[in-house]
Design an enzyme around this catalytic site. Structure first.
Site, mmCIF file in Angstrom:
data_model
loop_
_atom_site.group_PDB
_atom_site.id
_atom_site.type_symbol
_atom_site.label_atom_id
_atom_site.label_comp_id
_atom_site.label_asym_id
_atom_site.label_seq_id
_atom_site.Cartn_x
_atom_site.Cartn_y
_atom_site.Cartn_z
ATOM 1 N N PRO A 1 -0.658 8.989 12.150
ATOM 2 C CG PRO A 1 -0.137 7.689 10.308
ATOM 3 C CD PRO A 1 -0.898 7.662 11.593
ATOM 4 C CB THR A 2 -1.970 14.345 9.821
ATOM 5 O OG1 THR A 2 -0.616 14.520 9.399
ATOM 6 C CG2 THR A 2 -2.100 14.883 11.253
ATOM 7 C CG ASN A 3 -5.778 13.880 6.076
ATOM 8 O OD1 ASN A 3 -5.878 14.149 7.261
ATOM 9 N ND2 ASN A 3 -6.835 13.717 5.304
ATOM 10 C CE1 TYR B 1 -9.226 2.556 8.857
ATOM 11 C CE2 TYR B 1 -9.265 4.761 9.823
ATOM 12 C CZ TYR B 1 -8.571 3.724 9.225
ATOM 13 O OH TYR B 1 -7.224 3.853 8.989
ATOM 14 C CE LYS C 1 -13.991 14.585 -8.036
ATOM 15 N NZ LYS C 1 -14.836 15.434 -7.177
ATOM 16 C CG ASP D 1 -17.475 20.754 3.631
ATOM 17 O OD1 ASP D 1 -16.974 20.550 2.511
ATOM 18 O OD2 ASP D 1 -17.914 21.863 3.991
ATOM 19 N N GLY E 1 3.416 1.288 2.996
ATOM 20 C CA GLY E 1 4.327 0.158 2.844
ATOM 21 C C GLY E 1 5.324 0.371 1.716
ATOM 22 C CD1 TRP F 1 -17.768 16.119 -5.603
ATOM 23 C CD2 TRP F 1 -17.062 14.241 -4.617
ATOM 24 N NE1 TRP F 1 -17.980 15.085 -6.477
ATOM 25 C CE2 TRP F 1 -17.555 13.921 -5.895
ATOM 26 C CE3 TRP F 1 -16.567 13.211 -3.805
ATOM 27 C CZ2 TRP F 1 -17.561 12.620 -6.386
ATOM 28 C CZ3 TRP F 1 -16.572 11.920 -4.290
ATOM 29 C CH2 TRP F 1 -17.070 11.623 -5.567
ATOM 30 N N GLY G 1 0.816 -1.211 0.000
ATOM 31 C CA GLY G 1 0.000 0.000 0.000
ATOM 32 C C GLY G 1 0.846 1.255 0.000
#
Length: 319
Positions: A168-170, A141, A192, A275, A18, A206, A15
């Protein structure tokens, strides 16, 4: 010749994170006494206790980085909260129990900032994980991931195990999930922008574009994972994140991607879409106490590198 004394098994090894760890290790951050084994769902179904145990018996790891999880973006979570709960509970329990049974010396699991309470004060820190319900959009989750912290404490208190977790953050970077419907916000936006540029149409984002996020480049996170595996000895989790001052809005992220991909069309915000959580600002004060000099890749530079990878690997990356 240096003897190999650490056999490090990485679940979810193919992923986003990884692959980043694999690259960082291959590029010189690995050590001669370490043998790295990266496995994926093709090697074992980690929701099966017997397959998980067989995987551990086959590789006999001394250390584990546990990344494997059922993951997805906001809208996939909203649709499938029960699936996220059940799948991740099974995976985490099987991995940690197999690690315990086979005497693994240390396990570092991967949590997420979405596990924190929805109603809270900011910035959030490591002491606040269990202070209230997570955001309703991804409760399945979030609760499953919170239970890793509960299990780590249990294995430490009852069996003396060195099991810990990072938050972790994003995360974003090469090898991300760029699926527009089910992926996370940044890779979805990259895909996109690519399509909008090809068709000459506007870029539709979005939501309002106002929510704010701290993004961490996968290669930076990989380097921090190595440090945690080798040096961090607390059971309590540690947030791995850029500073609060580096938080960006979704609009700013979309603009950075448009610039990196030389997209000159219009940005349109579809406010009929959710959001999600407005912000989840995390403190990296604990990390900075340990690593005051750590250098994060600047956001726009990391975005540019990720976009370049996506363009070069579009045939496979878009799946």
């Amino acid at each position: 010749m240096t003897e190999v004394t650490k056999r490090i098994l990485v679940t979810g090894g193919t992923g986003l994170v990884g692959r980043a760890i694999e690259k960082v290790v291959a590029d010189g951050e690995g050590r001669p006494d370490e043998d790295w084994i990266f496995v994926s769902s093709r090697d074992a179904d980690l929701t099966s206790s017997s397959e998980t145990k067989a995987l551990f018996e086959k590789h006999k790891p001394t250390h584990v980085i546990h990344l494997a999880a059922m993951v997805g973006g906001l809208f996939k979570n909203i649709r499938s909260n029960l699936d996220f709960w059940r799948t991740n509970i099974h995976i985490n329990d099987n991995v940690l129990h197999s690690a315990h049974e086979l005497g693994v010396q240390k396990v570092v699991s991967c949590l997420s900032t979405c596990i924190f309470p929805d109603k809270t004060t900011y910035p959030i820190d490591e002491t606040m994980i269990h202070n209230g319900p997570p955001h309703s959009s991804n409760f399945g989750y979030s609760y499953a991931k919170r239970m890793i912290d509960v299990q780590n404490r249990g294995y430490s208190e009852q069996h003396g195990r060195r099991f810990t977790a990072v938050i972790p953050t994003n995360v974003f970077g090469p090898h991300d999930n760029f699926n527009i419907e089910d992926g996370h916000v940044l890779p979805g936006l990259i895909h996109k922008v690519y399509l909008a540029k090809q068709s000459g149409s506007a870029l539709t984002v979005w939501g309002t574009g106002k929510p704010r996020r701290q993004f961490i480049y996968s290669l930076d996170l990989a380097r921090l994972f190595l440090w945690v595996l080798r040096e961090y000895d607390e059971v309590e989790p540690i947030i791995l994140s850029v500073g609060e001052e580096d938080e960006v809005s979704i609009r700013e992220a979309a603009e950075a991607i448009a610039e990196a991909m030389d997209f000159r069309g219009e940005l349109v915000f579809d406010t009929t879409k959710s959001d999600g959580q407005f912000k989840k600002t995390a403190s990296n004060a604990k990390l900075r106490r340990y690593l005051p000099e750590f250098q994060f890749t600047p956001f726009r530079k990391a975005v540019k590198e990720t976009c370049a990878w996506f363009n070069a690997n579009y045939a496979n990356a878009r799946k």
